[in-house]
Design a protein around this motif. Structure first.
Motif, PDB file in Angstrom:
ATOM      1  N   THR A 133      27.489  61.068  11.880  1.00  0.00           N
ATOM      2  CA  THR A 133      26.590  60.853  13.031  1.00  0.00           C
ATOM      3  C   THR A 133      25.301  60.136  12.623  1.00  0.00           C
ATOM      4  N   TYR A 134      24.794  59.331  13.568  1.00  0.00           N
ATOM      5  CA  TYR A 134      23.502  58.668  13.361  1.00  0.00           C
ATOM      6  C   TYR A 134      22.348  59.525  13.896  1.00  0.00           C
ATOM      7  N   VAL A 135      22.682  60.526  14.694  1.00  0.00           N
ATOM      8  CA  VAL A 135      21.630  61.279  15.404  1.00  0.00           C
ATOM      9  C   VAL A 135      20.605  61.860  14.425  1.00  0.00           C
ATOM     10  N   GLY A 136      19.353  61.466  14.628  1.00  0.00           N
ATOM     11  CA  GLY A 136      18.248  62.004  13.821  1.00  0.00           C
ATOM     12  C   GLY A 136      18.183  61.466  12.402  1.00  0.00           C
ATOM     13  N   LYS A 137      19.091  60.541  12.048  1.00  0.00           N
ATOM     14  CA  LYS A 137      19.081  60.013  10.675  1.00  0.00           C
ATOM     15  C   LYS A 137      18.148  58.804  10.572  1.00  0.00           C
ATOM     16  N   HIS A 170      16.866  56.735  13.583  1.00  0.00           N
ATOM     17  CA  HIS A 170      15.499  56.204  13.460  1.00  0.00           C
ATOM     18  C   HIS A 170      15.621  54.968  12.564  1.00  0.00           C
ATOM     19  N   VAL A 171      15.624  53.779  13.203  1.00  0.00           N
ATOM     20  CA  VAL A 171      15.908  52.537  12.476  1.00  0.00           C
ATOM     21  C   VAL A 171      14.608  51.868  12.031  1.00  0.00           C
ATOM     22  N   VAL A 172      14.526  51.521  10.749  1.00  0.00           N
ATOM     23  CA  VAL A 172      13.362  50.783  10.234  1.00  0.00           C
ATOM     24  C   VAL A 172      13.876  49.489   9.608  1.00  0.00           C
ATOM     25  N   ILE A 173      13.336  48.366  10.074  1.00  0.00           N
ATOM     26  CA  ILE A 173      13.852  47.052   9.660  1.00  0.00           C
ATOM     27  C   ILE A 173      12.860  46.336   8.764  1.00  0.00           C
TER      28      ILE A 173
END
Ligand SMILES: NC(=O)c1ccc[n+]([C@@H]2O[C@H](COP(=O)([O-])OP(=O)(O)OC[C@H]3O[C@@H](n4cnc5c(N)ncnc54)[C@H](O)[C@@H]3O)[C@@H](O)[C@H]2O)c1
Length: 426
Positions: free
Chosen positions: A306-310, A344-347
């Motif tokens: 899962t991506y949730v909260g990651k 939580h995506v940081v680019i």
């Protein structure tokens, strides 16, 4: 006409060949930057040439159609993006440019299309010109452009071919005169009609796209059978009928050209009743887009389901290295999809951050690789910038929360990452 990636580069190229050039755009901000010797986009080596041309006095920029009227030759370099909700190209900017020019020109000039357009556009533009121009000698020609972002300077000054789509010997003579220094250095010239010229560019892009999607189709078979696509690619590449270039399995193509040109070709084939051709092109697009979904799935697997909260560090926003162009960027598409799954995506991207922020303000951006990877549960390399390929896995280990890396471009050396304790997927 049009001072974007293509138009500004072409204007600079023409001035370097010794011509007097007026470059026009409807965007005031772009023209104001260019007039003060600043490029509105990133292109290696081009800024220096812009300054040189401005100093020579042979290049100036304007937002007024009236300033362009006196030219002997007009190059139309405006955008032809995908029409929203359709596969077709949106030709409104091309139509406006031809109409506005035709209304003003009152001498036997030539209007040359450089934008990438569906076949038949030049014929339609010739009708527009006939309808609006007071001088019946104004002609339309097509001279498609093959420059690549990131290598635009070299491609403009030393193109590997020039295509002249012309309807009269006069138009050919004028184009040969304009490009004389390049032709004298041995650049091949293909002279043909406008319809064929239009199609040369679109078919070149479709072929390149097909090569990428072909190797990605083989990558799918490799994944399903346990074969390894990298040695397969190497083995295929040694055959010079196939060639190694554009045979890169991974996240696939994007940008402001290949996807929309492919879709416009698909629409054109369907309109012509050539359903088998339309199907071929559609599959190339569909295999390409499926790679973005596959990247998302592999990332999810690395995260344990899962991506949730990651926290996900996305490396790359540009559609390819050495450009700040984020149009239809596969990297951004994956970042946006992970965000939609509540990650939580940081680019981070070396040059495309401003464009990415404008397109996707909902995502978070970091100024450095280390900052973007801070406390990350997953690092995704999605654009193969050299600085990402050269990353030190040991150094990155000290900043992430979990050592999970997804290599969307088959760009890293897996052994190095395994040795530093990382879970590596590609
Ligand atoms: N970018 C590339 O690498 C590349 C390479 C080959 C061909 N092309 C083709 O060139 C064309 C332009 O692409 P681009 O990447 O430069 O797009 P772009 O969006 O960077 O530039 C297009 C410019 O045209 C301007 N414009 C629109 N209407 C105008 C008008 N009526 N008069 C004057 N200016 C106008 C816009 O303001 C914009 O600045 C497209 O057809 C594209 O497919 C692009």
């Amino acid at each position: 006409m049009g001072s974007g990636y293509l138009g500004a580069t072409h204007a600079i190229g023409m001035a370097l060949l010794g011509h007097d050039v007026v470059a026009m755009d409807i965007e005031k901000e772009k023209i104001s930057l260019l007039s003060s010797c600043e490029l509105p986009f990133f292109e290696p080596g081009l800024g220096e040439l812009l300054r040189k041309c401005m100093e020579s006095g042979r290049l100036r920029f304007t937002t007024s159609y009236d300033d362009t009227v006196e030219a002997d030759i007009h190059f139309v370099c405006v955008g032809t993006p995908q029409l929203p909700g359709s596969l077709n190209a949106d030709l409104r900017w091309v139509e406006t440019a031809f109409t506005e020019l035709a209304r003003r020109i009152c001498s036997p000039a030539i209007i040359v299309g450089k934008s990438t357009v569906p076949t038949g556009t030049a014929r339609r533009m010739a009708e527009i010109v006939r309808r609006h121009s007071s001088d019946p000698r104004v002609e339309v020609a097509w001279n498609p452009e093959f420059l690549r972002e990131g290598r635009a300077v070299e491609d403009t000054l030393k193109p590997n071919r020039l295509i002249f789509g012309v309807e009269s010997p006069h138009a050919e003579k004028l184009l040969r005169a304009v490009y004389r220094p390049i032709i004298e250095r041995g650049c091949p010239v293909v002279v043909t009609d406008c319809t064929t010229a239009e199609l040369t560019k679109v078919s070149a892009n479709a072929f390149l796209a097909m090569k990428i999607s072909f190797i990605n189709a083989m990558a799918k078979i490799c994944e399903a059978t346990g074969a390894d696509v990298l040695p397969l690619t190497e083995a295929l590449g040694y055959d010079d009928r196939i060639g190694r270039r554009f045979l890169g399995p991974g996240l696939g193509f994007g940008g402001g050209c290949l996807p929309k040109d492919l879709r416009a070709l698909c629409a054109c084939a369907a309109d012509l009743g050539l359903d088998d051709v339309a199907l071929l092109i559609r599959q190339v697009d569909s295999i390409n887009l499926s790679r973005r979904h596959r990247a998302l799935v592999l990332g999810r697997e690395l995260l344990g389901g899962t991506y949730v909260g990651k926290r996900v560090c996305v490396l790359g926003a540009a559609f390819k290295p050495n450009t700040d162009d984020v149009r239809d960027s596969p990297a951004l598409a994956v970042g946006v999809a992970a965000h939609a799954e509540n990650a939580h995506v940081v680019i981070h991207d070396p040059v495309a951050m401003n464009n990415a922020k404008r397109a996707h303000p909902e995502l978070e951006y970091a100024e450095t690789i280390v900052e973007a990877a801070s406390e990350a549960d997953l690092v995704m390399l999605l654009t193969d910038w050299t600085e990402f390929i050269d990353m030190d896995p040991e150094l990155l280990s000290t900043t992430v929360r979990s050592r999970n890396i997804f290599d969307g471009r088959n760009a890293l050396t897996p052994e190095r990452w395994h040795a530093a304790g990382w879970n590596y997927r590609a």
